[in-house]
Design a protein around this motif. Structure first.
Motif, short mmCIF file in Angstrom:
data_model
loop_
_atom_site.label_atom_id
_atom_site.label_comp_id
_atom_site.label_asym_id
_atom_site.label_seq_id
_atom_site.Cartn_x
_atom_site.Cartn_y
_atom_site.Cartn_z
N ALA A 138 0.83 -1.21 0.00
CA ALA A 138 0.00 0.00 0.00
C ALA A 138 0.87 1.26 0.00
CB ALA A 138 -0.93 0.00 1.21
N SER A 139 1.91 1.28 0.82
CA SER A 139 2.78 2.45 0.92
C SER A 139 3.56 2.67 -0.36
CB SER A 139 3.74 2.29 2.10
OG SER A 139 3.02 2.20 3.31
N THR A 140 4.00 1.58 -0.99
CA THR A 140 4.74 1.71 -2.24
C THR A 140 3.84 2.27 -3.33
OG1 THR A 140 6.23 -0.08 -1.63
CG2 THR A 140 6.06 0.44 -3.98
N ILE B 136 2.53 6.73 -6.89
CA ILE B 136 1.50 7.65 -7.41
C ILE B 136 1.87 9.10 -7.05
CG2 ILE B 136 -0.94 8.35 -7.23
CD1 ILE B 136 -0.41 5.78 -8.90
N TRP B 137 2.38 9.32 -5.84
CA TRP B 137 2.78 10.67 -5.46
C TRP B 137 3.90 11.17 -6.37
CZ3 TRP B 137 1.46 15.10 -4.09
CH2 TRP B 137 2.39 16.08 -3.76
N LEU B 138 4.87 10.34 -6.67
CA LEU B 138 5.97 10.77 -7.53
C LEU B 138 5.44 11.21 -8.90
CD1 LEU B 138 8.70 8.12 -6.67
CD2 LEU B 138 8.71 10.55 -6.07
N ILE C 256 11.04 10.37 -1.96
CA ILE C 256 10.61 8.99 -1.72
C ILE C 256 10.61 8.69 -0.22
CG2 ILE C 256 11.29 6.57 -2.02
CD1 ILE C 256 12.27 7.42 -4.86
N LEU C 257 11.69 9.03 0.47
CA LEU C 257 11.79 8.75 1.91
C LEU C 257 10.73 9.50 2.71
CD1 LEU C 257 15.67 8.72 2.34
CD2 LEU C 257 14.12 6.77 2.31
#
Length: 187
Positions: free
Chosen positions: A101-103, A108-110, A159-160
């Motif tokens: 889920a986090s990946t 998607i955010w990137l 990303i972090l």
């Protein structure tokens, strides 16, 4: 090189897990809802000049959403393991669901950030500075946001930071789920 071999080992082992379907199903459901929420919130921030986010509501929503991990682990325990599961295996399934889920959220955010809202940090900075009540606080927050904007130019930092928004909550829910759902086999 060690990291790559560990990654490929993980991927190869994951293919053989009977829990793959549950991990992917629950991870993708949670990830889809996380991403939809993120896009709605960012659009609200862009559309409302006096947007006020609520961290308590936001984190409560994340906890409720990640509570689906509990149901994924319970589903696996009851359907695949005849009602018995160790703490370690329960945590591993929950952590994998949270990671999927986090990946999805990070990826998607990137794409969303770099393709659709590259000025997000400027808009976010304006909202943060609106909350300042004293000139001293405004000066401190202005410096902090300038430093943050500089660090946000590095994709690895993006990303972090994005993982740090959601993954710790998912792991905490996975830990609690494992504690509640662990159950020894009946002799």
């Amino acid at each position: 090189m060690v990291i790559l071999s560990s990654y490929f080992s993980f991927v190869e082992n994951f293919k053989n897990y009977p829990m793959k379907k549950i991990v992917l199903t629950f991870g993708l459901i949670i990830g889809t809802i996380l991403c939809a929420n993120m896009i709605v919130m960012v659009n609200m921030m862009y559309g409302d000049t006096v947007f006020k986010g609520n961290d308590i509501v936001g984190y409560t929503a994340l906890i409720v959403l990640f509570s689906l991990i509990f149901f994924g682990v319970r589903n696996y325990r009851n359907k695949q393991l005849n009602g018995a599961i160790s703490f370690g295996r329960a945590f591993k399934i929950g952590a994998l669901i949270a990671f999927v889920a986090s990946t999805m959220y990070v990826v998607i955010w990137l794409f969303y950030y770099y393709l659709f809202v590259p000025d997000f940090i400027d808009v976010y900075t304006a909202h943060v500075l609106q909350t300042c009540t004293t000139p001293e606080e405004l000066a401190i927050r202005t410096r902090e946001m300038a430093d943050f904007k500089e660090m946000y130019k590095n994709p690895l930092f993006v990303i972090l930071v994005t993982y740090s928004e959601v993954l710790p909550i998912g792991l905490a829910v996975a830990l609690l789920s494992a504690l509640f759902l662990k159950k020894k086999e009946n002799s």
